[in-house]
Design an enzyme around this catalytic site. Structure first.
Site, PDB file in Angstrom:
ATOM      1  N   ASN A  18       0.872  -1.184   0.000  1.00 49.68           N
ATOM      2  CA  ASN A  18       0.000   0.000   0.000  1.00 49.68           C
ATOM      3  C   ASN A  18       0.909   1.234   0.000  1.00 49.68           C
ATOM      4  O   ASN A  18       1.508   1.565   1.020  1.00 49.68           O
ATOM      5  CB  ASN A  18      -0.907  -0.009   1.239  1.00 49.68           C
ATOM      6  N   TRP A  19       1.002   1.903  -1.150  1.00 46.53           N
ATOM      7  CA  TRP A  19       1.898   3.050  -1.257  1.00 46.53           C
ATOM      8  C   TRP A  19       1.372   4.284  -0.554  1.00 46.53           C
ATOM      9  O   TRP A  19       2.103   5.252  -0.347  1.00 46.53           O
ATOM     10  CB  TRP A  19       2.161   3.384  -2.727  1.00 46.53           C
ATOM     11  N   LYS A  20       0.098   4.293  -0.180  1.00 39.91           N
ATOM     12  CA  LYS A  20      -0.552   5.425   0.469  1.00 39.91           C
ATOM     13  C   LYS A  20      -0.339   6.695  -0.383  1.00 39.91           C
ATOM     14  O   LYS A  20      -0.280   6.605  -1.623  1.00 39.91           O
ATOM     15  CB  LYS A  20      -0.045   5.565   1.904  1.00 39.91           C
ATOM     16  N   HIS A 110      -9.506   1.176   5.040  1.00 42.45           N
ATOM     17  CA  HIS A 110      -8.199   1.294   5.708  1.00 42.45           C
ATOM     18  C   HIS A 110      -8.382   2.220   6.913  1.00 42.45           C
ATOM     19  O   HIS A 110      -9.161   3.182   6.873  1.00 42.45           O
ATOM     20  CB  HIS A 110      -7.161   1.844   4.748  1.00 42.45           C
ATOM     21  N   GLU A 112      -6.797   4.580   7.962  1.00 46.13           N
ATOM     22  CA  GLU A 112      -6.623   6.009   7.682  1.00 46.13           C
ATOM     23  C   GLU A 112      -7.850   6.598   6.996  1.00 46.13           C
ATOM     24  O   GLU A 112      -8.113   7.799   7.093  1.00 46.13           O
ATOM     25  CB  GLU A 112      -5.350   6.209   6.840  1.00 46.13           C
ATOM     26  N   GLU A 182      -5.279  -5.060  10.405  1.00 43.74           N
ATOM     27  CA  GLU A 182      -4.219  -4.056  10.595  1.00 43.74           C
ATOM     28  C   GLU A 182      -4.464  -3.321  11.904  1.00 43.74           C
ATOM     29  O   GLU A 182      -5.245  -2.356  11.955  1.00 43.74           O
ATOM     30  CB  GLU A 182      -4.246  -3.051   9.441  1.00 43.74           C
ATOM     31  N   GLY A 188       2.733   2.112  10.856  1.00 44.83           N
ATOM     32  CA  GLY A 188       3.670   3.236  10.779  1.00 44.83           C
ATOM     33  C   GLY A 188       4.416   3.509  12.059  1.00 44.83           C
ATOM     34  O   GLY A 188       5.099   4.535  12.192  1.00 44.83           O
ATOM     35  N   SER A 228       3.621  -2.348  10.214  1.00 47.52           N
ATOM     36  CA  SER A 228       5.077  -2.377  10.444  1.00 47.52           C
ATOM     37  C   SER A 228       5.751  -3.658   9.988  1.00 47.52           C
ATOM     38  O   SER A 228       6.712  -4.132  10.610  1.00 47.52           O
ATOM     39  CB  SER A 228       5.386  -2.103  11.925  1.00 47.52           C
ATOM     40  N   GLY A 250       5.045   1.266   4.545  1.00 49.97           N
ATOM     41  CA  GLY A 250       6.332   1.917   4.305  1.00 49.97           C
ATOM     42  C   GLY A 250       7.359   1.057   3.595  1.00 49.97           C
ATOM     43  O   GLY A 250       8.056   1.513   2.685  1.00 49.97           O
TER      44      GLY A 250
HETATM   45  O1  LIG Z   1      -1.205   0.650   6.709  1.00 46.46           O
HETATM   46  C1  LIG Z   1      -0.456  -0.263   6.364  1.00 46.46           C
HETATM   47  C2  LIG Z   1      -0.708  -0.997   5.099  1.00 46.46           C
HETATM   48  O2  LIG Z   1      -1.991  -0.714   4.590  1.00 46.46           O
HETATM   49  C3  LIG Z   1       0.770  -0.625   7.150  1.00 46.46           C
HETATM   50  O3  LIG Z   1       1.686   0.445   7.078  1.00 46.46           O
HETATM   51  P1  LIG Z   1       3.188   0.215   7.629  1.00 46.46           P
HETATM   52  O4  LIG Z   1       3.685  -1.070   6.973  1.00 46.46           O
HETATM   53  O5  LIG Z   1       3.936   1.435   7.170  1.00 46.46           O
HETATM   54  O6  LIG Z   1       3.052   0.082   9.116  1.00 46.46           O
END
Ligand SMILES: O=C(CO)COP(=O)(O)O
Length: 271
Positions: A18-20, A110, A112, A182, A188, A228, A250
């Site tokens: 997931n590149w966000k 998600h 977020e 998640e 993160g 993470s 990330g």
């Molecule tokens: O939100 C995530 C994947 O959708 C996880 O993010 P991280 O791997 O940066 O913790």
């Protein structure tokens, strides 16, 4: 992740990045090209472990062109979609548009989106249904925040999100669905959930899917862990029975690191 006696996986492992809100459309095709070359050099068997990336919407047309032009086996998807098909919904992206751009998957719910954009369970259920309507497989994200984990109600909270997200799905849709657990406190933060935490929650999710849709469906639904994930913790999590893959944030922005995660089998500890 479980394997049959012939060494085949019961459910095809799925490693997704997931590149966000990272990688503009030029950076995105560069990242994808480097990932594809790295996996090609390592002779990755995509029929054994599926790989997907979730770029920003602005990157999808370029990703489609690269995947089609170079016949890449990396799947891709959107990070969200509208619950509506088309019309006066400024800023929304229809699942029909994602389908036309060759998206196989779409993230729904998600954390977020749930927190920053206050997406309710009802809206997310409508998005799951819209994804199926437009031929895109939803990856339904569920998971608890730190306070809920500390209160010890994380299983109930996560299963309530799951029930709301899958309400009204057919058995066939539930079998095709992907669910990503998640924990918000692991996203993160570098605080990866232990393999046993990931297993506890994925086992609870699979048991709830069985109660809702039956054992045959629950045995087919792929369950991912995200939060993470790095190359040095991926294999241990994937060795857990009910974890079928990973949703990586990330670490997916570094092609070498993400390819190392995809190549987890080379790091598996012999039983
Ligand atoms: O939100 C995530 C994947 O959708 C996880 O993010 P991280 O791997 O940066 O913790």
């Amino acid at each position: 992740m479980t394997t049959s006696t012939n060494g085949a996986f019961d459910r095809k492992p799925f490693i997704a990045g997931n590149w966000k809100m990272n990688m503009d459309h030029v950076q995105g095709i560069t990242l994808l090209q480097k990932l594809a070359w790295t996996l090609s050099d390592a002779k990755h068997d995509y029929s054994r472990v599926e790989v997907a990336v979730f770029p920003p919407f602005t990157d999808l047309r370029g990703v489609q062109t690269l995947v089609q032009g170079d016949d890449l086996q990396v799947a891709y998807g959107g990070q969200d979609l509208s619950q509506f098909d088309s019309g006066a919904y400024t800023g929304d992206i229809s699942g029909q548009f994602l389908n036309k751009l060759g998206c196989k998957y779409v993230l729904v719910g998600h954390s977020e989106r749930r927190t920053i954009h206050n997406e309710s369970d009802d809206v997310l259920n409508a998005k799951v249904k819209a994804a199926f309507k437009h031929g895109v497989i939803p990856v339904l994200c569920v998971g608890e925040g730190l306070e809920i984990r500390q209160a010890g109600t994380h299983v109930d909270h996560t299963l309530q999100q799951l029930r709301a997200g899958v309400a009204g799905l057919t058995n066939e849709q539930a079998a095709e669905l992907v669910v990503a657990y998640e924990p918000v406190w692991a996203i993160g933060t570098g605080e990866v959930a232990g393999p046993e935490d990931a297993q506890e929650m994925c086992a609870a999710i699979r048991a709830e899917l069985e109660s809702l849709f039956g054992a045959d469906v629950a045995a087919k639904t792929r369950l991912l862990y995200g939060g993470s994930v790095k190359a040095n913790n991926a294999a241990a999590i994937l060795q857990e029975r009910d974890v079928d893959g990973l949703l990586v944030g990330g670490a997916s922005l570094d092609p070498a690191e993400f390819a190392n995660i995809v190549r987890f089998e080379s790091h598996l500890v012999a039983d």
